[in-house]
Scaffold this active site. Structure first.
Site, PDB file in Angstrom:
ATOM      1  N   ASP A 207      -0.772   0.031  23.229  1.00  0.00           N
ATOM      2  CA  ASP A 207       0.266  -0.844  23.515  1.00  0.00           C
ATOM      3  C   ASP A 207       1.322  -1.726  22.564  1.00  0.00           C
ATOM      4  OD1 ASP A 207       2.215  -1.609  25.592  1.00  0.00           O
ATOM      5  OD2 ASP A 207       0.095  -1.143  27.057  1.00  0.00           O
ATOM      6  N   HIS A 282       5.364   2.395  24.822  1.00  0.00           N
ATOM      7  CA  HIS A 282       4.230   1.223  25.172  1.00  0.00           C
ATOM      8  C   HIS A 282       3.859   1.110  23.291  1.00  0.00           C
ATOM      9  CE1 HIS A 282       4.471  -0.744  28.660  1.00  0.00           C
ATOM     10  NE2 HIS A 282       4.640   0.498  29.592  1.00  0.00           N
ATOM     11  N   GLU A 347       7.082   4.470  30.917  1.00  0.00           N
ATOM     12  CA  GLU A 347       8.193   3.425  30.755  1.00  0.00           C
ATOM     13  C   GLU A 347       9.040   3.340  30.158  1.00  0.00           C
ATOM     14  OE1 GLU A 347       6.256   0.478  34.192  1.00  0.00           O
ATOM     15  OE2 GLU A 347       5.652  -0.050  31.873  1.00  0.00           O
TER      16      GLU A 347
HETATM   17  C1  TNX Z   1       2.624  -1.046  34.670  1.00  0.00           C
HETATM   18  S1  TNX Z   1       0.869   1.199  35.316  1.00  0.00           S
HETATM   19  C2  TNX Z   1       2.588  -0.561  33.238  1.00  0.00           C
HETATM   20  C3  TNX Z   1       1.807  -1.564  33.169  1.00  0.00           C
HETATM   21  C4  TNX Z   1       1.548  -2.765  32.957  1.00  0.00           C
HETATM   22  C5  TNX Z   1       1.402  -2.761  34.064  1.00  0.00           C
HETATM   23  C6  TNX Z   1       0.863  -4.884  35.154  1.00  0.00           C
HETATM   24  C7  TNX Z   1       1.677   1.943  33.840  1.00  0.00           C
HETATM   25  C8  TNX Z   1       1.289   2.801  33.944  1.00  0.00           C
HETATM   26  N1  TNX Z   1       2.733   0.868  33.556  1.00  0.00           N
HETATM   27  O1  TNX Z   1       2.081  -0.858  31.234  1.00  0.00           O
HETATM   28  O2  TNX Z   1       0.795  -3.414  32.450  1.00  0.00           O
HETATM   29  O3  TNX Z   1       2.754  -2.075  35.359  1.00  0.00           O
HETATM   30  O4  TNX Z   1       0.621  -4.294  36.635  1.00  0.00           O
END
Ligand code: TNX
Length: 777
Positions: A207, A282, A347
């Protein structure tokens, strides 16, 4: 029989039993005495019990079974000091025999307990492993002790169990990037997973804030990418941006040897370790190590904390990105024998792609018009590579955007929508909706819990999870491989805290993915979990006791117009005791059996009791009674469907919200004012209204900038009685506040309260107005 004769008769029976020809006592158990979690598919109780002694032998057919028997032998060794042994021939009595029945499915098993022996049946190792886990839970919790126990009788009730899992994917994800957790702790988690019959450990190895897997060809990934500037003393989202030349000192990584050791350890416990190598976003840690991987190619530092939006992502145009990723994945696939490789995919903010000449060229060459399609191109290309190595790709539900790769499996985290969509398209899915499966969420009141990311996912909520969504067709449901909990670790810095977030929620989750749906019964689970707590206690697991906490709830009976106060915790049969006013709580306190009548402000102290002792945290609360409690509220502007509080009387239920906006007590308005009319039921003299509100500007929640109060005798003609205004202030602290408006005392029946939202803020973003209660005095 008279009582005396009865007593004499009973004495005779007891005497006969102790000196008689049989040494066995008439043990009689019923299903309520069996506390196995997850609940087995079928379970029958017969009179009697088997007793483990120092002479009990395990009858095994091969080395694999010997290794499985060894797990229980070890438990006995630590708990009793005994050295139980295995044999290949069946003794006359006092043995546990492993019997192979190839007709049983993978992971299925049977247990038949008789007074002088136990038979475990399975088709292969995983079934025997689960038989042993159930046997462990049929034994007294003391079997988990770490010190020698001389007192306990090691009895196993005479049961017949036939058991198999409902889903093939029963997982937990550990994020070891945001905070690093090493090999020893990961092994402990594996033990916990096996104990709950879970079979997937998903390791989030990459990450922004840390690259955690040694890659031999790219050493900078761990010499640079695994370390960040230490700002652990600050809140995750308050950490300053770092420059690339600052040396990182906080972090760590797992070597390939360590990872192989973890994989082998997990394999012995029927757990597949699935590696997650995030892409295309990430990955700041990778870009910090090798800047050429991004579109701009500029140097960045490994971020110490929160990063949003995530714009430094891998370049999708340059071939060198794919060369790098293929090299990395090759090494990853050599370490992890799992069928699935998780490639993240979540994301990504793709603004750099829009401006990057390489990415634009790629889009042109591939005939792509949107950057979403470029992400799809990216993932499809990686999928081809993974497939060519005999593996399958799995990714977060964002991989649906721009078109799903042909053979991809989707992990649905933004609710169940992604899972529904993928399954409808004929793709396999694993359900991990944030609402039920995010173990980084709070499990109790924010004020009473260690810092968490937000949300509210108590034990009972996890228990309501079902990987198959009612709206799914039977065909789509076949694509649901199972479910998984995710433990993101932005706020989790210690192993104790990590355990606190995992247990006991893992027990609830295990039952949702293992046991038949028809067996789901919260009341029954609530009883069984109590024994599980004892088992955790002996294992030294730092589990959360949040579910012990007592929650007051005001109940309004509209037919009799009466208001009562209910005390409950998450368990339906809880022994709750309370005292009122300033009295001190002891075991002699009032036992809560029915709602407490409420017509005035109540101060109470209450606790959950077990064996006449208060357990968990004592509740001390004052529930302020006021003139609007229990009355009817109508909404001029309806509240948002995401924040309904407890429904239409939430604003007058006398129960206040906490600093956790998701605790179920708050109603909210998005970009809009709150405007409600309260019907006091009859004319009453009033002189003041108080609006309870919260601010959490980081989450877009702002106090109102004004309150206006109008009253009316008929509900149509309103007269303004008072108002207050306040200025908006930038303030990151999460806080609760009450806004009063006082006016001359007068008699009225209807009170209209309007809270004005700031609606827009200079720095942009959503603007929410939150209210938990309107008090009228
Ligand atoms: C979303 S769930 C994210 C993570 C964060 C999390 C915190 C996902 C695929 N991505 O990067 O840590 O929310 O709840």
């Amino acid at each position: 029989m008279t009582t005396t004769i009865k007593k004499q008769f009973l004495l005779c029976v007891i005497l006969l039993m102790t000196i008689g020809c049989t040494s066995k006592e008439p043990y009689q158990y019923d299903a309520a005495d069996i506390n196995i979690i997850p609940k087995p598919k079928t379970l029958l109780c017969r009179p009697g019990a088997f007793e483990f002694t120092e002479k009990t032998r395990f009858v095994i057919n091969n080395k694999e079974e010997a290794a499985i028997a060894e797990m229980l032998i070890q438990k006995f060794s630590t708990a009793t000091g005994w050295t139980l042994t295995t044999t290949e021939t069946i003794p006359a009595e006092n043995y546990v025999a492993f019997t192979i029945n190839k007709a049983l499915k993978k992971e299925a098993y049977e247990i038949a307990v008789a007074e002088d022996h136990i038979v475990l049946t399975a088709g292969e190792a995983s079934g025997f492993l689960y038989a042993i886990q159930s046997l462990r839970q049929l034994l007294p919790p003391e079997i988990e002790t770490k010190g020698a126990d001389q007192k306990t009788k090691w009895l196993v009730p005479a049961v017949s169990i036939k058991d198999e899992p409902r889903f093939q994917w029963r997982g937990l994800m550990l994020d070891i990037s945001r905070h690093f957790f090493g090999k020893e702790y990961i092994k402990e988690v594996i033990d916990g997973l096996a104990f709950h019959k879970m079979n997937v450990l998903h390791l989030h190895l990459v990450d922004d804030q840390g690259w955690r897997i040694e890659i031999k060809k790219y050493p900078r990934l761990t010499t640079v990418g695994a370390w960040r500037v230490d700002q652990e003393d600050k809140h995750w989202n308050d950490r300053r941006a770092v420059s690339p030349d600052e040396k990182g000192t906080y972090g760590g990584f797992l070597t390939q040897e360590e990872l192989k050791e973890i994989v082998a350890y997990a394999d012995k416990k029927n757990i597949t370790v699935i590696p997650e190598i995030e892409m295309p976003a990430h990955v700041s840690s990778a870009i910090a190590a090798y800047p050429h991987l991004s579109c701009k190619g500029n140097s960045i530092g490994v971020p110490s904390g929160g990063l949003w939006p995530i714009t430094d992502i891998y370049c999708a145009g340059q071939e060198s990105t794919f060369v790098f990723l293929e090299d990395v994945l090759k090494e990853v696939m050599d370490i992890f024998p799992s069928q699935y490789i998780h490639i993240g995919g979540d994301e990504a903010t793709k603004t750099n792609w829009e401006h990057c000449p390489y990415c634009r060229q790629r889009m042109k060459d591939e005939g792509l018009s949107e950057v979403e399609e470029l992400q799809s191109y990216f993932i499809k290309r990686i999928e081809k590579f993974i497939n060519a190595h005999g593996k399958k790709l799995i990714g977060w539900d964002e991989i649906l955007e721009g078109g799903l790769a042909p053979d991809a499996t989707v992990m649905s985290w933004r609710g169940v929508k992604g899972g529904l969509e993928a399954a409808a398209q004929g793709h396999d899915v694993v359900m991990t909706p944030g609402t039920h499966c995010y173990f980084d969420h709070y499990q109790g009141k924010k004020e009473e819990e260690p810092l968490a990311i937000g949300g509210f996912t108590p034990l009972s909520k996890v228990y309501q999870f079902d990987p198959v969504v009612p709206s799914m067709t039977a065909e789509a449901a076949k694509h649901v491989l199972g479910g998984q909990a995710n433990l993101w670790s932005e706020y989790i810095t210690t192993t104790a805290h990590s355990q606190y977030m995992i247990y006991p929620r893992l027990a609830a989750l295990a039952e949702t993915v293992w046991s038949p749906k028809e067996a789901r019964d919260w009341g029954d689970f609530s009883d069984r979990i109590q024994t599980m707590f004892d088992r955790y206690e002996y294992q030294g697991i730092h589990y959360a006791k949040s579910s012990f906490r007592i929650r007051p709830e005001v109940i309004v009976d509209t037919s009799s117009n009466s208001v009562t106060l209910q005390l409950k915790n998450e368990y339906p049969n809880a022994d709750i005791r309370y005292v009122l006013g300033t009295d001190t709580l002891s075991e002699k306190a009032i036992q809560y059996t029915k709602p407490i009548p409420m017509d005035t402000t109540i101060t109470l102290t209450a606790s959950l009791f077990k064996n006449n002792k208060a357990i968990g945290t004592v509740l001390k609360d004052t529930i302020v009674f006021h003139k609007a409690v229990g009355n009817q509220v109508s909404y001029v502007a309806p509240y948002h469907k995401k924040y309904k509080g407890t429904g239409t009387r939430s604003l007058v239920n006398a129960i206040r919200g906490s600093k956790n906006f998701g605790d179920g007590q708050w109603q909210a308005w998005l970009g809009n004012d709150m405007e409600v009319i309260i019907d006091l039921g009859k004319e009453q003299a009033i002189h003041k209204t108080i609006v309870g509100s919260m601010q959490d500007q980081g989450n877009g929640i702002y106090y109102p900038v004004g309150i206006e109060v109008f009253t009316s005798l008929d509900g149509t003609q309103f007269t303004k009685k008072g108002q207050m205004t306040r200025k908006h202030q930038l303030d990151r602290t999460v806080a609760l506040n009450e806004f009063d408006v006082t006016f001359e005392t007068h008699k009225t029946r209807y009170v209209k309260v309007k809270a004005t939202s700031i609606k827009e803020v200079p720095h942009g973003g959503d603007v929410w107005l939150f209210t938990d209660e309107i008090l009228i005095e």
